[in-house]
Design a protein around this motif. Structure first.
Motif, mmCIF file in Angstrom:
data_model
loop_
_atom_site.group_PDB
_atom_site.id
_atom_site.type_symbol
_atom_site.label_atom_id
_atom_site.label_comp_id
_atom_site.label_asym_id
_atom_site.label_seq_id
_atom_site.Cartn_x
_atom_site.Cartn_y
_atom_site.Cartn_z
ATOM 1 N N PHE A 203 0.834 -1.196 0.000
ATOM 2 C CA PHE A 203 0.000 0.000 0.000
ATOM 3 C C PHE A 203 0.872 1.250 0.000
ATOM 4 O O PHE A 203 0.620 2.199 -0.754
ATOM 5 N N ALA A 204 1.911 1.244 0.822
ATOM 6 C CA ALA A 204 2.817 2.393 0.868
ATOM 7 C C ALA A 204 3.480 2.615 -0.483
ATOM 8 O O ALA A 204 3.641 3.760 -0.938
ATOM 9 N N GLU A 205 3.888 1.550 -1.141
ATOM 10 C CA GLU A 205 4.548 1.676 -2.443
ATOM 11 C C GLU A 205 3.618 2.325 -3.465
ATOM 12 O O GLU A 205 4.030 3.173 -4.264
ATOM 13 N N ILE A 206 2.352 1.904 -3.450
ATOM 14 C CA ILE A 206 1.388 2.481 -4.400
ATOM 15 C C ILE A 206 1.138 3.947 -4.084
ATOM 16 O O ILE A 206 1.232 4.822 -4.948
ATOM 17 N N VAL A 207 0.806 4.234 -2.824
ATOM 18 C CA VAL A 207 0.421 5.600 -2.445
ATOM 19 C C VAL A 207 1.582 6.569 -2.621
ATOM 20 O O VAL A 207 1.427 7.661 -3.176
ATOM 21 N N PHE A 208 2.768 6.169 -2.156
ATOM 22 C CA PHE A 208 3.899 7.091 -2.199
ATOM 23 C C PHE A 208 4.615 7.108 -3.541
ATOM 24 O O PHE A 208 5.634 7.793 -3.695
ATOM 25 N N SER A 209 4.061 6.395 -4.501
ATOM 26 C CA SER A 209 4.573 6.570 -5.864
ATOM 27 C C SER A 209 4.209 7.952 -6.399
ATOM 28 O O SER A 209 4.720 8.367 -7.439
ATOM 29 N N ILE A 210 3.371 8.674 -5.660
ATOM 30 C CA ILE A 210 2.945 10.011 -6.087
ATOM 31 C C ILE A 210 4.132 10.947 -6.262
ATOM 32 O O ILE A 210 4.117 11.806 -7.153
ATOM 33 N N ASN A 211 5.160 10.829 -5.428
ATOM 34 C CA ASN A 211 6.291 11.749 -5.577
ATOM 35 C C ASN A 211 7.491 11.107 -6.265
ATOM 36 O O ASN A 211 8.585 11.657 -6.249
ATOM 37 N N LYS A 212 7.257 9.949 -6.887
ATOM 38 C CA LYS A 212 8.333 9.279 -7.629
ATOM 39 C C LYS A 212 8.147 9.416 -9.128
ATOM 40 O O LYS A 212 8.991 8.977 -9.898
ATOM 41 N N ASN A 213 7.029 9.994 -9.543
ATOM 42 C CA ASN A 213 6.694 10.055 -10.970
ATOM 43 C C ASN A 213 6.338 11.474 -11.398
ATOM 44 O O ASN A 213 5.743 12.251 -10.620
#
Length: 730
Positions: A674-684
């Protein structure tokens, strides 16, 4: 509900807001929605509950305090129609109307939007009104005009999804020069304009950037993030900073939820590192600001006139009784602008209150004598700009007739104050009453204080600081003192705040608490002591630092002696009844709601906004709405299990730990899907492809959450902690 009248001048976004507010009010009054959810909603629309039940304060958001004559008239007309006929100017350059019926607020808003005035995000956990030096554009000391930047900040964050539901409010100020007349040092983001050079050696505009300042019960001075940041980077930097605050900021302990506490916990270096981590996700890596165009920018230079020339004109135009006042007014309320031959005229307004009739007459004077560019000042007055020297006597005469030519603008005698117990839920004691008494006392006993610009006096009705008492050389905030079985209204005295002689902004020290009725006596002692014992040319804050806090504690200690309390001291200023503390009663008390269900409704609304942004191609906003969908959906299930979380980051972590295997059964041991999905917001980068993918994942997740909740309810109609009681708002 009444049919709304909305003109074609109102933007599509504002129309939607107004109709939605009316619908929400209708649902709430019919008992369809919980009070806490409605309170949170209406605050972000500028509708704030008063101390008096059944009426609202409406806060009108005026970026950098700017008003035209027509807009001032529209606000005055609206006050007559929906409020009390009073216009209250605030320390954040807003105007507030009081005693408005909730049902009238949508039409009031529509009437104001017709004149391009908004209520949106004037209150609540949002980016509040962007303040700026009232002299921006005419300040002789400014390296460049910051007006366009203040307007750009306002427009950029208005309805911006990153700042709609933060843990607490966020305040931005833009000063016009190093003198910091907008108090950048006490804001979440404070900007001071500077000129620098780029790599090619060319002169460019930029700002000294301060972050993490704030007042309230625990005031902090802001820290310097950058000594010079190019002007086209200040908005992206602020966006990234807000994203960090939104994700890591406190959300449970309200008294610890301002950005100053997050900065204090992380440290400046770690905070700026997290800001860099957000940079990839920003929709604008740079944001050049387009210069605003004002009619006054095309005014030709006027013929300059000396003070003596102006006094000669006054001698022929004014009555004998006005001439002495005019000379004082000319000295204290008028300044020469950077534009040759033009003058700025300050209006000193007691308590910041102006009657609607006076406001309309003032608008007429603006049309006749000044540029159509009124500025509300941070000390609750007004500034008129571009007045010709030959018009000063005539303008003074007209202002004097209206009671708006009182000399001593922004002097020791010009006290800044909040409304206090007159209207505010959180106030402890009267601000207006003590302010009136002190101003009368100083006018009668210390008439020369109208020429003193060193000592600033500010008063708040409580520790929260709407009167900015912590940033004053002499500050008071409302409090109480117990004396036996009875309670007295009291003033907490703060000294040494505001600016030092070298322009550094300081937070005042709490020195002593004393009965409110002894405020005038304390003021006399402070003023007399300074006058007697300070060195020649020594600023008040320099004198305070030299003498130390304990000196002033001992000086005021006899005044705080409760053994000599008189009966009248148990009554507050402007009150006949015995004083009692009635504070902290929020707008929601004891409301039983299905908090899980309400939170899921909010998550669904955010998903709807995400899809709307995809339809219009605003990818970054769609992504952030989807991020909020994830956060709010996770929050709903955590509430249902009684799992407390303080931050959005904590919510994601707790969701993985408590629901990870349920929602992601194929994840490896220790993984945080869940963290990986949600925090992909600042990786892209905020591209169309990532936006569509991210929104789709948010929708899939929310559907899973709803299914989980439905199964939970079918097994147990009243799961643990489904119903919660909301207490008072602190």
């Amino acid at each position: 509900m009444k049919n709304l009248t909305i003109t074609e001048n109102v933007s599509t976004a504002a129309k939607r807001d107004i109709f939605e507010l009316q619908a929400k009010i209708g649902s709430f009054t019919q008992g369809d929605g919980p009070e806490e959810a409605f309170r949170k909603y209406r605050l972000t629309r500028g509708v704030y509950g008063q101390r008096q039940p059944g009426v609202q304060m409406i806060r009108i958001k005026l970026p950098f305090g700017h008003l035209t004559a027509d807009q001032l008239v529209r606000i005055a007309d609206s006050s007559d129609k929906y409020a009390t006929g009073n216009l209250h100017a605030t320390t954040r350059q807003d105007i507030q109307l009081h005693f408005v019926k909730l049902a009238d607020s949508p039409q009031l808003w529509a009437d104001l939007e017709d004149a391009n005035i908004t209520l949106r995000e004037a209150c609540g956990n949002t980016v509040r009104n962007v303040t700026a030096s009232a002299t921006a554009g005419v300040d002789p000391d400014e390296p460049f005009d910051v007006t366009s930047y203040a307007q750009a900040f306002f427009a950029y964050f208005l309805r911006n999804p990153i700042s709609q539901e933060m843990g607490r409010k966020f305040k931005i100020a833009v000063s016009s020069s190093e003198k910091d007349s907008a108090f950048a040092f006490m804001h979440d983001v404070g900007l001071i304009p500077k000129l620098g050079q780029n790599e090619q050696g060319e002169t460019i505009k930029g700002f000294k950037v301060l972050i993490g300042g704030g007042l309230g019960a625990q005031p902090f001075s802001a820290q310097v993030a950058y000594e010079f940041l190019p002007a086209d980077q200040v908005i992206p930097f602020t966006e990234a900073l807000i994203r960090v605050f939104d994700r890591y900021g406190e959300r449970t302990r309200r008294h610890k939820a301002r950005m100053k506490f997050l900065l204090n916990d992380l440290g400046l270096e770690a905070m700026l590192e997290k800001v860099k981590e957000e940079w990839t996700a920003l929709k604008n890596k740079t944001f050049p600001v387009e210069e605003l165009s004002f009619a006054w920018q095309n005014l030709a230079e006027s013929e300059p006139a000396s003070r003596e020339d102006i006094l000669v004109l006054a001698d022929t135009q004014l009555e004998h009784s006005e001439k002495e006042i005019f000379q004082k007014w000319l000295t204290t309320n008028v300044f020469e602008q950077k534009q040759k031959g033009w003058h700025g005229v300050y209006l000193r307004v007691l308590l910041g209150d102006m009657h609607s009739d006076t406001a309309r007459k003032l608008a007429d004077l603006v049309r006749q004598y000044a540029a159509d560019d009124i500025r509300v000042t941070v000390n609750q007055g007004y500034l008129l700009r571009f007045v010709k020297a030959e018009d000063l006597p005539a303008l003074f005469h007209e202002l004097n007739t209206l009671g708006l030519a009182e000399p001593g603008f922004d002097s020791t005698a010009d006290i800044t104050t909040c409304p206090g117990t007159d209207t505010c839920n959180l106030a402890i004691s009267s601000s207006y009453g003590i302010t009136r008494v002190l101003e009368v006392m100083m006018k009668e006993e210390y008439p020369d204080l109208i020429y003193n610009n060193d000592i600033k006096i500010k008063i708040s009705g409580c520790m929260n600081g709407c009167g900015q008492h912590s940033a004053a050389n002499i500050g008071f905030h409302g409090s109480s003192i117990k004396n036996g079985k009875l309670v007295l209204p009291a003033l907490q005295v703060l000294l040494g705040g505001g600016f030092t002689g070298d322009g550094i902004g300081l937070i005042g020290d709490k020195v002593i608490k004393l009965p409110s009725k002894r405020g005038p006596e304390a003021m006399r002692v402070l003023l007399d002591d300074y006058q007697t014992n300070s060195f020649e040319g020594e600023y008040f804050n320099q004198y305070y630092a030299r003498q130390t806090k304990n000196y002033f504690y001992q000086l005021l200690k006899p005044i705080a002696d409760l053994s000599t309390v008189q009966d009248d001291e148990y009554r507050d200023w402007d009150h006949d009844e015995l004083f009692k503390t009635e504070v902290g009663v929020g707008e929601c008390a004891g409301v039983m709601i299905d908090l899980v269900g309400t939170t899921l409704v909010e998550a669904n609304e955010k998903l709807g906004l995400a899809h709307e942004m995809l339809e219009v191609g605003v990818w970054a906003d769609g992504i952030y709405h989807a991020y909020n969908t994830f956060i709010t959906g996770a929050k709903a299930l955590l509430i249902g299990e009684g799992i407390a979380t303080n931050t959005q980051y904590g919510m994601v972590k707790e969701f993985d730990e408590n629901f990870g295997q349920v929602f992601y059964p194929n994840a490896a041991e220790g993984d945080k899907p869940f963290a990986e999905i949600v925090f992909s917001i600042n990786k892209n980068e905020p591209t169309e492809a990532f936006a569509r993918e991210f929104v789709a994942k948010a929708e899939q997740f929310l559907n899973q959450v709803k299914g989980y909740r439905e199964n939970q309810l079918s097994d147990n109609p009243l799961p643990a902690l489904q119903e919660l009681v909301f207490g008072q708002d602190s």
